[in-house]
Design an enzyme around this catalytic site. Structure first.
Site, PDB file in Angstrom:
ATOM      1  N   GLU A 132     -10.004   2.786   3.787  1.00 49.14           N
ATOM      2  CA  GLU A 132      -9.572   3.988   3.042  1.00 49.14           C
ATOM      3  C   GLU A 132     -10.793   4.661   2.375  1.00 49.14           C
ATOM      4  O   GLU A 132     -10.930   5.884   2.419  1.00 49.14           O
ATOM      5  CB  GLU A 132      -8.550   3.552   1.996  1.00 49.14           C
TER       6      GLU A 132
ATOM      7  N   LYS B  26      -5.144  -6.328   3.180  1.00 51.02           N
ATOM      8  CA  LYS B  26      -4.995  -5.197   2.254  1.00 51.02           C
ATOM      9  C   LYS B  26      -6.358  -4.778   1.690  1.00 51.02           C
ATOM     10  O   LYS B  26      -6.639  -3.593   1.529  1.00 51.02           O
ATOM     11  CB  LYS B  26      -4.038  -5.581   1.111  1.00 51.02           C
TER      12      LYS B  26
ATOM     13  N   SER C 162       0.819  -1.204   0.000  1.00 53.48           N
ATOM     14  CA  SER C 162       0.000   0.000   0.000  1.00 53.48           C
ATOM     15  C   SER C 162       0.851   1.251   0.000  1.00 53.48           C
ATOM     16  O   SER C 162       1.940   1.271   0.567  1.00 53.48           O
ATOM     17  CB  SER C 162      -0.899   0.001   1.234  1.00 53.48           C
TER      18      SER C 162
ATOM     19  N   ASN D 155      -8.195  -1.172   2.159  1.00 59.21           N
ATOM     20  CA  ASN D 155      -8.740  -0.323   1.089  1.00 59.21           C
ATOM     21  C   ASN D 155     -10.178   0.095   1.391  1.00 59.21           C
ATOM     22  O   ASN D 155     -10.567   1.227   1.114  1.00 59.21           O
ATOM     23  CB  ASN D 155      -8.687  -1.055  -0.256  1.00 59.21           C
TER      24      ASN D 155
END
Ligand code: 2AM
Length: 478
Positions: A194, A187, A133, A191
């Site tokens: 995010e 991951k 990332s 995201n």
């Protein structure tokens, strides 16, 4: 110590798009001898010729690339997620030998990683599926890295990954996440989180904009916030965005950017995974759906003249009060977003027996990645203090913040609702909070309805759990 000039390459990378290029430059900059290969050779040639002073060897033939590597070979694949990864792996298999390691550093779906891990394990090859990332800049200067796979595979790549990762307080932003697809899974949720962070900031912006704050004022507000508990990369870049003028129109650039958001799919994958695990991630879902709604621009420009809302924005808060309340709403919602995302990681980790360490996961997000933020330190502390924490909201530090923020938070959500400003992620976060802290939800009526039409039975508040009752409900005549 081997002679650097004669010993083989330490690390090989396949796939020279920008992420791959930057990542291998990062590896090389830490003193490793590197080899690169790309399907289209001209890309390799160009890349290598642009860096004549680097320990960077380019190969036209995959077999030569593989032969150039020190054993156990370490080959990182940075190609487009999906079938291309399988294509590359298929080509590598006959060229590699037992104990060699393949690392997939793309944004692969964790289920693909689990499958590849199984297949390669059966062939005596090691495999690490790793989230990387931080975008292009992170890849070059130090990303946050989330590797998954057996411990034995992790050990092979650990020195290189620790060297290339971002560092916070001297600690590398990489940790062995867990076996199988754990790295790519974490991951993916990263995201999703995010998406939540970004949408929450956008909703604060929507409120400021509706209330008549200028772009300069917003730049100052976000700058100030970046010196507070909200300190984070996304808050920082938001302040910078507000400072930029469009050279063509001499307006703030933000005002001329089309309000249609794109997405690559990891947010949607997170949403699906939340549903599959029956974990509420309503803030992330709201963020994904906000992007989808934003993409309906053509419909929205029709609806603006068809569907009514309040006529004029109206709030009697002065500017300082407005900013203070929105700040509380934003931080509280952000805590909820992380509480939900971490709940999903915890649930999935338990189901898959990944043995995840939530504190360490939060720790490696402190640097290198888009969601890097000061408050991740507090999340790490929360899980270090209580690894079994059922929900981040119940950690003493976060509980105090939520209790201190909840009044302002609901006032901000109420303002948005009364003034017709869509703030779906703020609202979803608050509803989650209010549902979670309520010891008597209306699900009793739901159970009654289910028993009425389907004889699903229900438990009673005055009888032990696990005792099920059915009522002979009256007949309904249509
Ligand atoms: P290319 O330069 O030959 O297109 C991002 O698309 C990266 O993935 C590029 O380096 C691209 O190589 C590579 N890539 C995409 N599909 C691939 C495939 N099927 N096999 C090998 N590399 C592939």
């Amino acid at each position: 110590m081997q002679d650097k000039s004669t010993h083989k390459n330490d690390f090989g990378l396949i796939g020279l798009a920008v992420m791959g290029q930057n990542l291998i430059l990062n590896v090389e900059s830490r003193g490793f001898k590197t080899a690169v290969y790309n399907r289209t050779y001209s890309v390799t040639e160009k890349f290598v010729s642009q860096h004549p002073d680097k320990q960077l060897q380019g190969f036209e033939e995959l077999s030569d690339f593989v032969q150039s590597l020190e054993r156990p070979r370490k080959v990182m694949i940075m190609v487009k997620a999906g079938p291309a990864v399988d294509v590359v792996i298929e080509k590598l298999i006959p060229l590699l030998e037992e104990g060699d390691l393949i690392i997939d550093g793309g944004n692969s779906l964790y289920t693909d990683t689990e499958r590849r891990s199984q297949e390669l394990g059966g062939k005596g090859l090691l495999f690490v599926g790793s989230g990387v990332s931080g975008g292009e800049e992170g890849a070059l200067k130090g990303p946050s890295i989330m590797p998954g796979g057996p411990t034995s595979s992790w050990k092979v790549v650990q020195p290189i990954f620790e060297a290339i990762s971002a560092k916070v307080d001297g600690e590398p932003c990489v940790t062995h996440i867990g076996k199988g697809g754990a790295g790519h899974y974490v991951k993916m949720i990263h995201n999703g989180i995010e998406y939540g962070d970004m949408q929450l900031i956008c909703e604060a912006y929507a409120l400021f904009k509706a209330a008549g704050f200028t772009t300069d004022e917003m730049a100052t507000i976000f700058d100030d916030w970046n010196n507070s508990e909200l300190e984070s990369y996304l808050i920082q870049i938001t302040a910078k965005i507000f400072e930029i003028q469009d050279p063509e129109t001499n307006q703030p650039l933000i005002d001329v950017i089309m309000d249609k958001a794109g997405q690559k799919g990891t947010g949607q994958w997170t949403l699906i995974n939340g549903a599959e695990n029956a974990v509420v991630i309503s803030t992330i879902n709201a963020a994904v759906e906000a992007r989808i709604l934003s993409s309906l621009k053509a419909q929205r420009v029709i609806a603006v003249n068809e569907l009514q809302g309040p006529s004029e924005f109206n709030s009697d808060w002065d500017k300082a009060t407005f900013v203070a309340k929105v700040k509380k709403a934003l931080f509280a919602s952000k805590i909820i977003s992380y509480a939900q995302g971490l709940d999903l990681i915890k649930t999935m980790g338990e189901a898959k027996q990944w043995d995840l360490n939530l504190g360490n996961i939060a720790k490696i997000w402190r640097g290198g990645c888009i969601i890097r933020a000061a408050f991740l330190n507090d999340i790490t502390k929360a899980y270090q203090g209580n690894p079994e924490l059922s929900n981040l909201m119940l950690d003493p530090y976060f509980k105090d913040i939520l209790n201190d923020s909840q009044q302002a938070w609901r006032e901000v959500v109420a303002l948005g609702v009364s003034q017709g400003i869509a703030i779906p992620a703020f609202s979803a976060s608050l509803s989650y909070y209010d549902s979670y802290r309520n010891d008597r939800l209306p699900a009793n009526l739901l159970q009654a309805q289910r028993d009425f039409f389907g004889a699903h039975t229900y438990e009673r508040t005055d009888k032990p759990a696990g005792e099920w009752f059915h009522t002979d409900w009256p007949e309904v005549i249509d």
